[in-house]
Design a protein around this motif. Structure first.
Motif, mmCIF file in Angstrom:
data_model
loop_
_atom_site.group_PDB
_atom_site.id
_atom_site.type_symbol
_atom_site.label_atom_id
_atom_site.label_comp_id
_atom_site.label_asym_id
_atom_site.label_seq_id
_atom_site.Cartn_x
_atom_site.Cartn_y
_atom_site.Cartn_z
ATOM 1 N N PRO A 266 0.838 -1.211 0.000
ATOM 2 C CA PRO A 266 0.000 0.000 0.000
ATOM 3 C C PRO A 266 0.872 1.262 0.000
ATOM 4 O O PRO A 266 1.939 1.285 0.635
ATOM 5 C CB PRO A 266 -0.792 -0.117 1.305
ATOM 6 C CG PRO A 266 -0.707 -1.554 1.696
ATOM 7 C CD PRO A 266 0.599 -2.058 1.178
ATOM 8 N N VAL A 267 0.450 2.301 -0.669
ATOM 9 C CA VAL A 267 1.242 3.534 -0.725
ATOM 10 C C VAL A 267 1.429 4.156 0.658
ATOM 11 O O VAL A 267 2.385 4.902 0.891
ATOM 12 C CB VAL A 267 0.625 4.576 -1.682
ATOM 13 C CG1 VAL A 267 0.661 4.096 -3.111
ATOM 14 C CG2 VAL A 267 -0.788 4.953 -1.264
ATOM 15 N N GLU A 268 0.545 3.833 1.582
ATOM 16 C CA GLU A 268 0.659 4.354 2.942
ATOM 17 C C GLU A 268 2.002 3.968 3.568
ATOM 18 O O GLU A 268 2.559 4.734 4.367
ATOM 19 C CB GLU A 268 -0.495 3.847 3.806
ATOM 20 C CG GLU A 268 -0.524 4.444 5.196
ATOM 21 C CD GLU A 268 -1.719 3.979 6.005
ATOM 22 O OE1 GLU A 268 -1.937 4.536 7.095
ATOM 23 O OE2 GLU A 268 -2.429 3.060 5.543
ATOM 24 N N GLU A 269 2.531 2.795 3.201
ATOM 25 C CA GLU A 269 3.818 2.343 3.734
ATOM 26 C C GLU A 269 4.940 3.290 3.322
ATOM 27 O O GLU A 269 5.900 3.485 4.073
ATOM 28 C CB GLU A 269 4.120 0.924 3.245
ATOM 29 C CG GLU A 269 3.162 -0.130 3.748
ATOM 30 C CD GLU A 269 3.174 -0.217 5.267
ATOM 31 O OE1 GLU A 269 4.276 -0.350 5.842
ATOM 32 O OE2 GLU A 269 2.089 -0.135 5.865
ATOM 33 N N TYR A 270 4.822 3.872 2.169
ATOM 34 C CA TYR A 270 5.797 4.850 1.684
ATOM 35 C C TYR A 270 5.546 6.222 2.302
ATOM 36 O O TYR A 270 6.465 6.869 2.819
ATOM 37 C CB TYR A 270 5.699 4.940 0.165
ATOM 38 C CG TYR A 270 6.533 6.022 -0.489
ATOM 39 C CD1 TYR A 270 7.884 5.836 -0.737
ATOM 40 C CD2 TYR A 270 5.966 7.240 -0.879
ATOM 41 C CE1 TYR A 270 8.651 6.824 -1.356
ATOM 42 C CE2 TYR A 270 6.717 8.229 -1.492
ATOM 43 C CZ TYR A 270 8.066 8.012 -1.730
ATOM 44 O OH TYR A 270 8.820 8.994 -2.323
ATOM 45 N N LEU A 271 4.305 6.663 2.298
ATOM 46 C CA LEU A 271 3.962 8.004 2.753
ATOM 47 C C LEU A 271 4.298 8.224 4.220
ATOM 48 O O LEU A 271 4.755 9.307 4.612
ATOM 49 C CB LEU A 271 2.476 8.274 2.508
ATOM 50 C CG LEU A 271 1.998 8.202 1.059
ATOM 51 C CD1 LEU A 271 0.479 8.318 0.993
ATOM 52 C CD2 LEU A 271 2.650 9.284 0.207
ATOM 53 N N LYS A 272 4.106 7.217 5.045
ATOM 54 C CA LYS A 272 4.288 7.397 6.492
ATOM 55 C C LYS A 272 5.752 7.484 6.914
ATOM 56 O O LYS A 272 6.036 7.808 8.070
ATOM 57 C CB LYS A 272 3.585 6.270 7.252
ATOM 58 C CG LYS A 272 4.226 4.903 7.129
ATOM 59 C CD LYS A 272 3.394 3.866 7.863
ATOM 60 C CE LYS A 272 4.034 2.481 7.808
ATOM 61 N NZ LYS A 272 3.197 1.468 8.487
ATOM 62 N N THR A 273 6.675 7.254 5.990
ATOM 63 C CA THR A 273 8.104 7.376 6.323
ATOM 64 C C THR A 273 8.592 8.816 6.243
ATOM 65 O O THR A 273 9.727 9.091 6.635
ATOM 66 C CB THR A 273 8.960 6.526 5.355
ATOM 67 O OG1 THR A 273 8.795 7.029 4.014
ATOM 68 C CG2 THR A 273 8.585 5.061 5.417
ATOM 69 N N GLN A 274 7.754 9.735 5.735
ATOM 70 C CA GLN A 274 8.202 11.095 5.447
ATOM 71 C C GLN A 274 7.294 12.142 6.082
ATOM 72 O O GLN A 274 6.074 12.105 5.920
ATOM 73 C CB GLN A 274 8.243 11.310 3.930
ATOM 74 C CG GLN A 274 9.152 10.341 3.204
ATOM 75 C CD GLN A 274 8.733 10.146 1.766
ATOM 76 O OE1 GLN A 274 8.719 11.094 0.990
ATOM 77 N NE2 GLN A 274 8.403 8.916 1.397
ATOM 78 N N GLY A 275 7.926 13.107 6.752
ATOM 79 C CA GLY A 275 7.180 14.163 7.406
ATOM 80 C C GLY A 275 6.409 15.057 6.453
ATOM 81 O O GLY A 275 5.431 15.695 6.838
#
Length: 314
Positions: A266-275
């Motif tokens: 899920p793209v959420e896995e990528y998005l949540k790594t960045q402020g």
């Protein structure tokens, strides 16, 4: 072109240590391996930007190859002139006609998809034997993290703040590869250093092809993307695993995905790594997921086809 193995990566460092790029800088990784892949027989025209500023503070330079700093908007134009000069020197017998010298233009997303787009288009249209490398950190990081045409939807920047009214960048990332592809050049590819074999193969292929070639390189930015420096490679890998970034090439019109991802995260896995995405609400994440799904589906439909000139996107 010889086969690539990890063991075949050159040990010699053509980007000297002691530069001022940030700890964990994705662009620094791109430049280090770009030089290892291309070797010494190159001449670089480099646009103003993060990498230029941090590698060439007077009276020092990190570049161990011929390198010239040019304006924000004209790296492709200067590279065109250098390439024409090399041809003239060979024609006049002032340079060994058998010596292979590749001219390389380098620019960030600001100096490529925005300010330098006209010069890039002209270089491609004229057919210069130049490799253009775009290192994409998705904003004007050198001047204060302002949005660029490559900033993704909903990303925080200093000019697209996140609040109750503004939710970060409200426009989608510009399709620079589609624009370049429309010029009908011999070779276009995307690269991500988390997949280093793919990176080297494409850089070397692009450098050996006669005519204009273009590499779009993923380049995470620690301060601009708001993450801890040790996460750079993890984020780069997640970009591919989630479909945010797709590694592919268009080789003389033939379109091929080079890093297949059978089951995307899920793209959420990528998005949540960045402020820069920390403000997103559920419905915004869902919209990004929908758009990524559509983009990946579009790319997969192109895979295996022959693409000549522009393709209408429906």
């Amino acid at each position: 072109m010889s086969a690539f193995t990890i063991a075949s990566i050159p040990r010699e460092e053509l980007l000297a240590p002691g530069h001022r790029m940030c700890q964990g800088c994705g662009a620094a990784i791109v430049m280090r391996h770009l030089l290892k892949a291309l070797g010494k027989d190159i001449i670089i025209a480099h646009a103003t930007g993060c990498v230029e500023v941090t590698t060439s503070l007077y009276p020092e330079t990190a570049w161990r190859v011929p390198w010239i700093h040019v304006a924000f908007e004209n790296a492709a134009a200067v590279a065109s002139g250098i390439e024409a000069a090399v041809k003239a020197l060979k024609r006049k017998g002032l340079m060994n006609p058998e010596k292979k010298v590749k001219v390389v233009a380098i620019g960030g997303d600001g100096g490529t998809v925005d300010i330098g787009l006209q010069a890039l288009s002209g270089m491609l249209e004229r057919g210069h034997n130049v490799l253009y490398v775009l290192y994409d950190n998705e904003a004007y990081m050198n001047t204060g993290i302002q949005r660029s045409g490559a900033t993704p939807l909903y990303a925080w920047t200093t000019t697209t703040p996140a609040g109750k009214v503004w939710r970060g960048e409200w426009r989608r990332k510009k399709d620079i590869v589609g624009i370049v592809r429309a010029h009908g050049i011999p070779y276009v590819a995307t690269v991500n250093f988390a997949y280093i074999s793919d990176f080297y193969v494409k850089l070397r292929k692009a450098s050996e092809i006669e005519g204009p070639t273009f590499i779009h390189a993923y380049a995470p930015c620690v301060p601009g993307w708001r993450y801890e420096p040790h996460l750079t490679v993890k984020i780069a890998k997640l970009a591919v695993q989630t479909g945010i970034w797709v590694n592919y090439e268009i080789d003389r019109g033939s379109f091929r995905v080079t890093t297949p991802v059978p089951k995307r995260l899920p793209v959420e896995e990528y998005l949540k790594t960045q402020g820069r995405f920390a403000h997103l609400m559920k419905e915004e994440v869902e919209l990004i997921q929908k758009l990524v799904d559509e983009d990946v589906d579009y790319i997969n439909k192109l895979a295996g086809s022959v693409v000549v000139g522009p393709v209408e996107r429906k």
